[in-house]
Enzyme design. Structure first.
Site, PDB file in Angstrom:
ATOM      1  N   SER A 137       0.853  -1.193   0.000  1.00  0.00           N
ATOM      2  CA  SER A 137       0.000   0.000   0.000  1.00  0.00           C
ATOM      3  C   SER A 137       0.880   1.231   0.000  1.00  0.00           C
ATOM      4  CB  SER A 137      -0.887   0.017   1.245  1.00  0.00           C
ATOM      5  OG  SER A 137      -1.498   1.290   1.401  1.00  0.00           O
ATOM      6  N   TYR A 150      -1.707   0.070  10.289  1.00  0.00           N
ATOM      7  CA  TYR A 150      -1.971  -0.384   8.907  1.00  0.00           C
ATOM      8  C   TYR A 150      -0.769  -0.067   8.014  1.00  0.00           C
ATOM      9  CZ  TYR A 150      -3.782  -0.763   4.216  1.00  0.00           C
ATOM     10  OH  TYR A 150      -3.932  -1.099   2.892  1.00  0.00           O
TER      11      TYR A 150
HETATM   12  C1  8X3 Z   1      -5.043   1.486   0.665  1.00  0.00           C
HETATM   13  C2  8X3 Z   1      -4.668   2.879   0.416  1.00  0.00           C
HETATM   14  O1  8X3 Z   1      -4.658   5.273   1.228  1.00  0.00           O
HETATM   15  O2  8X3 Z   1      -6.344   3.821   2.178  1.00  0.00           O
HETATM   16  O3  8X3 Z   1      -3.993   0.749   1.144  1.00  0.00           O
HETATM   17  O4  8X3 Z   1      -4.056   3.603   2.839  1.00  0.00           O
HETATM   18  S1  8X3 Z   1      -4.951   3.922   1.728  1.00  0.00           S
END
Ligand code: 8X3
Length: 253
Positions: A137, A150
């Protein structure tokens, strides 16, 4: 003809489903892994190439190992492993985040991805053939408020991918980390906001986000390149998104 086999985790929806559809059209037979069996069967029935369904949580290592071991011989050789299963949970600042959310993200995005890779890789090395594509990501490289664990889990995916390249130098095995930005038309934000459709919908309001097929098309391209070409990392954002600089808080004095 030599039929290639791809194993896709998180295949029941979003990027996984879009990539399954593309790779099937490109002639791959598929091992589809996800928790929701009915969705996998529906997908398998809609595709023209052979599919083997593994309805299993990627975090259930014992069951996953047993189901992988029991796959039919036809699906024994895996040419492409797409580590797509992963999730974001919550968008609170670190002091207010739910510990269980953090645990689940580290477990699924890091541990399960590493576990499955460790399961599949030895046979790839033995055959001196294969490609591992990991779903990272942009959150790994660009901090945003609430991205905390995350983003950190996706930084693990990025570093693990490039470290695999180092380990696999001298083999024909390729490794790629794909780092997408905002992607619409998936369950990503529904999951992140624990089913709050309004909060999820607001993320994509008034912007033209990436679609799952945009990423699927890139995966098909990367996997289809000649075997002497390795894309280490592919970062993708919708045109309406950019890393637009650092933030200075002028209210602190
Ligand atoms: C997904 C993109 O910008 O929501 O991984 O982190 S974001």
């Amino acid at each position: 003809m030599d039929v290639k086999t791809a194993l896709i985790t998180g295949a029941s929806a979003g990027l996984g489903l879009a990539t399954a559809t593309r790779l099937s059209k490109a002639g791959y037979q598929l091992i589809l892994v996800a928790r929701r069996e009915s969705k996998l069967i529906e997908l398998a029935n809609s595709l023209e190439t052979d599919c083997h369904v593994i309805a299993c949580d990627v975090n259930n290592f014992e069951q996953l190992t047993a189901m992988l071991d029991a796959r039919p011989d036809q699906f024994k050789n895996i040419d492409l492993l797409l580590n797509n299963a992963g999730l974001a949970l919550g968008l609170s600042t670190a002091d207010k985040s739910d510990w269980n959310d953090w645990h689940t993200m580290i477990q699924t995005n890091c541990m399960a991805l590493a576990f499955l890779t460790r399961q599949i890789l030895p046979a790839m090395v033995e055959r001196n053939k294969g490609h591992i594509i990991n779903l990272g990501s942009i959150a790994a490289n660009y901090a945003y408020k609430g991205g905390n664990v995350y983003g950190a889990s996706k930084a693990f995916v990025e570093q693990f991918s490039i470290n695999l390249r180092a380990d696999l130098l001298g083999t024909q095995i390729r490794v790629t980390n794909i780092a997408p930005g905002l992607i619409g038309e998936t369950e990503f934000s529904q999951v992140r906001f624990h089913g709050d459709s309004e909060a999820a919908g607001a993320v994509y309001a008034n912007c033209d986000a990436l679609r799952p097929d945009d990423i699927a098309a890139s995966i098909e391209w990367i996997a289809g390149l000649p075997k002497h070409v390795n894309i280490n990392q592919l970062e993708m954002m919708p045109t309406c998104q950019a890393p637009a600089g650092l933030v200075i808080d002028k209210t602190m004095q």
